[in-house]
Design a protein around this motif. Structure first.
Motif, PDB file in Angstrom:
ATOM      1  N   ALA A  82      -4.453   4.966   0.872  1.00  0.00           N
ATOM      2  CA  ALA A  82      -5.625   4.326   1.481  1.00  0.00           C
ATOM      3  C   ALA A  82      -5.304   3.847   2.897  1.00  0.00           C
ATOM      4  O   ALA A  82      -5.522   2.688   3.265  1.00  0.00           O
ATOM      5  CB  ALA A  82      -6.160   3.186   0.616  1.00  0.00           C
ATOM      6  N   MET A  83      -4.810   4.766   3.704  1.00  0.00           N
ATOM      7  CA  MET A  83      -4.412   4.434   5.073  1.00  0.00           C
ATOM      8  C   MET A  83      -5.557   3.771   5.837  1.00  0.00           C
ATOM      9  O   MET A  83      -6.693   4.243   5.772  1.00  0.00           O
ATOM     10  CB  MET A  83      -3.958   5.712   5.788  1.00  0.00           C
ATOM     11  CG  MET A  83      -3.363   5.501   7.148  1.00  0.00           C
ATOM     12  SD  MET A  83      -2.555   7.020   7.696  1.00  0.00           S
ATOM     13  CE  MET A  83      -2.007   6.554   9.329  1.00  0.00           C
ATOM     14  N   GLN A  97      -6.441   0.608   5.249  1.00  0.00           N
ATOM     15  CA  GLN A  97      -7.027  -0.438   4.414  1.00  0.00           C
ATOM     16  C   GLN A  97      -6.180  -1.708   4.325  1.00  0.00           C
ATOM     17  O   GLN A  97      -6.630  -2.720   3.776  1.00  0.00           O
ATOM     18  CB  GLN A  97      -7.276   0.091   2.999  1.00  0.00           C
ATOM     19  CG  GLN A  97      -8.458   1.040   2.925  1.00  0.00           C
ATOM     20  CD  GLN A  97      -9.755   0.320   3.268  1.00  0.00           C
ATOM     21  OE1 GLN A  97     -10.116  -0.656   2.644  1.00  0.00           O
ATOM     22  NE2 GLN A  97     -10.434   0.793   4.302  1.00  0.00           N
ATOM     23  N   PRO A 157      -7.838  -4.776   6.396  1.00  0.00           N
ATOM     24  CA  PRO A 157      -9.015  -5.334   5.723  1.00  0.00           C
ATOM     25  C   PRO A 157      -8.663  -6.051   4.415  1.00  0.00           C
ATOM     26  O   PRO A 157      -9.213  -7.121   4.114  1.00  0.00           O
ATOM     27  CB  PRO A 157      -9.889  -4.104   5.447  1.00  0.00           C
ATOM     28  CG  PRO A 157      -9.485  -3.101   6.465  1.00  0.00           C
ATOM     29  CD  PRO A 157      -8.027  -3.348   6.725  1.00  0.00           C
ATOM     30  N   PHE A 158      -7.738  -5.490   3.645  1.00  0.00           N
ATOM     31  CA  PHE A 158      -7.327  -6.130   2.390  1.00  0.00           C
ATOM     32  C   PHE A 158      -6.716  -7.503   2.691  1.00  0.00           C
ATOM     33  O   PHE A 158      -7.028  -8.496   2.017  1.00  0.00           O
ATOM     34  CB  PHE A 158      -6.308  -5.227   1.682  1.00  0.00           C
ATOM     35  CG  PHE A 158      -5.800  -5.751   0.359  1.00  0.00           C
ATOM     36  CD1 PHE A 158      -6.403  -5.373  -0.830  1.00  0.00           C
ATOM     37  CD2 PHE A 158      -4.703  -6.598   0.297  1.00  0.00           C
ATOM     38  CE1 PHE A 158      -5.936  -5.834  -2.063  1.00  0.00           C
ATOM     39  CE2 PHE A 158      -4.227  -7.070  -0.920  1.00  0.00           C
ATOM     40  CZ  PHE A 158      -4.846  -6.685  -2.104  1.00  0.00           C
ATOM     41  N   PHE A 196       0.846  -1.204   0.000  1.00  0.00           N
ATOM     42  CA  PHE A 196       0.000   0.000   0.000  1.00  0.00           C
ATOM     43  C   PHE A 196       0.874   1.244   0.000  1.00  0.00           C
ATOM     44  O   PHE A 196       1.875   1.325   0.726  1.00  0.00           O
ATOM     45  CB  PHE A 196      -0.895   0.011   1.244  1.00  0.00           C
ATOM     46  CG  PHE A 196      -2.167  -0.768   1.073  1.00  0.00           C
ATOM     47  CD1 PHE A 196      -2.158  -2.152   1.099  1.00  0.00           C
ATOM     48  CD2 PHE A 196      -3.386  -0.128   0.888  1.00  0.00           C
ATOM     49  CE1 PHE A 196      -3.332  -2.878   0.942  1.00  0.00           C
ATOM     50  CE2 PHE A 196      -4.561  -0.840   0.729  1.00  0.00           C
ATOM     51  CZ  PHE A 196      -4.535  -2.214   0.754  1.00  0.00           C
TER      52      PHE A 196
END
Lengths: 176, 192
Positions: free
Chosen positions: B47-48, B50, B53-54, B44
């Motif tokens: 999109a801090m 995330q 969840p990803f 990443f």
């Protein structure tokens, strides 16, 4: 022909998602999605993930796609605002991302606190580059989700379907 | 106090083919890239909040692989609720490794909550993650390395690491489409 109020549009949505191979549903519960959530929970083929906040669902659906699974995020319009920065992930990676949004703050809304986010929902989604479809009538709900899911996965797009409050039926509260 | 890059390198030593790595934005992405470019990494750069969840979605989609998330205290603090979601789903193949330097290094070293009273291991335990570890010495890394590959997850490990100024090591591509396509191809290739 089936009368409009007899159409099980939740079942219709569930069936088109299954037919397109969706096997993961992430959600923050909403009364408008409750029948669909129950169907997902009852299905052995669908993993149903209850989120603490809607933006988790963006990452989960994107991560699942990276691993070869199709997922959908179910939320109420109030949750759309929670997702804004997270939507950078499917946008910049062109990950097929589908969300079904039950609308509040429009037709017959009783709670004024629902108005700001409900009214801002289509604009916020478009501002993040999402394609926005809308179902106004029960007869078109399943077909709209079918089209949106195909659009997302064939076109590698982020797509939202707004399920109108008029179709869902506004919540009625008894004064205490 | 551990050093972050040697720690990640030690945890990835003799990396098995089925190990997929995800890194949260900021230092952990530069660290994972410094450990060597690998198509089985997804890093990443935005999109801090995330990354966890990803990693959860990936672990659910790939139950036969091991998924290891490397992220920082600042990135995880933005989405603490996901620990409850992970504990509830309880994917056996997911491990979260938090490199906790108690500061937002990328933005000037401002202290995070873990510099004060906040204890990420206690939060993970309270969220219901059964296997929570705190690592403060490099002598404990081999045991963690083994656990990342074989222990029943979800596993949550906090590594207390030093604040260091390290050279920026960028991912293979900053373009998201290039990055996710390469990663997904590696994940879905039968040989991987």
């Amino acid at each position: 022909m089936e009368a409009a109020d007899e159409i099980d549009w939740h079942r219709g949505i569930f069936e088109v998602l299954r037919a397109q191979g969706f096997s993961l549903a992430a959600h923050v519960p909403d009364a408008g999605h409750a029948p669909l959530i129950r169907m997902c929970e009852a299905s052995a083929e669908v993993d149903c993930v209850t989120l603490t906040t809607e933006e988790e669902g963006v990452g989960i659906v994107c991560g699942a796609w990276a691993g070869g699974r199709k997922g959908v995020l179910l939320m109420q319009s109030s949750g759309v605002g929670n997702c804004i920065n997270a939507l950078a992930l499917p946008a910049i990676c062109r990950i097929p991302f589908l969300t079904l949004v039950t609308m509040r703050g429009e037709w017959g809304e009783f709670i004024p606190w629902q108005l700001p986010m409900g009214q801002a929902t289509p604009g916020v989604l478009r501002a993040m580059g999402m394609l926005v479809l809308r179902a106004e009538r029960r007869e078109e709900a399943a077909a709209t989700v079918d089209a949106a899911a195909a659009l997302a996965h064939n076109g590698r797009q982020s797509v939202a379907v707004l399920l109108s409050q008029k179709m869902i039926g506004a919540k009625v509260f008894e004064a205490g | 106090m551990l050093r972050r890059r040697p720690s990640i390198a030690a945890l990835l030593e003799d990396r098995p083919p089925e190990l997929l790595a995800v890194s949260g934005l900021g230092s952990c992405t530069w660290d994972l890239c410094a450990a060597g470019d690998d198509a089985r990494n997804f890093c990443f750069v935005g999109a801090m909040g995330q990354a966890a969840p990803f990693a959860l979605g990936l672990a659910m989609a790939q139950p036969e692989r091991r998924v290891v998330l490397f992220t920082g205290d600042g990135e995880l603090l933005m989405s603490l609720g996901v620990l409850a979601t992970i504990a509830t789903r309880a994917p056996r193949n997911l491990a979260l490794v938090v490199l906790d330097n108690e500061s937002y290094v990328e933005t000037g070293g401002q202290p995070t909550a873990t510099a004060g009273p906040t204890d990420l291991a206690a939060i993970a335990r309270g969220a219901g993650i059964p296997d929570v570890r705190s690592v403060t010495a490099s002598s404990a890394l081999p045991e963690l390395r083994a656990a990342l590959r074989a222990a029943e997850g979800p596993l949550f490990a906090v590594l207390k690491v030093a604040v260091e100024e390290l050279p920026l090591t960028l991912p293979h591509s900053l373009d998201g489409v290039t990055a996710i396509n390469r990663f997904r191809d590696a994940v879905l290739s039968p040989a991987g």
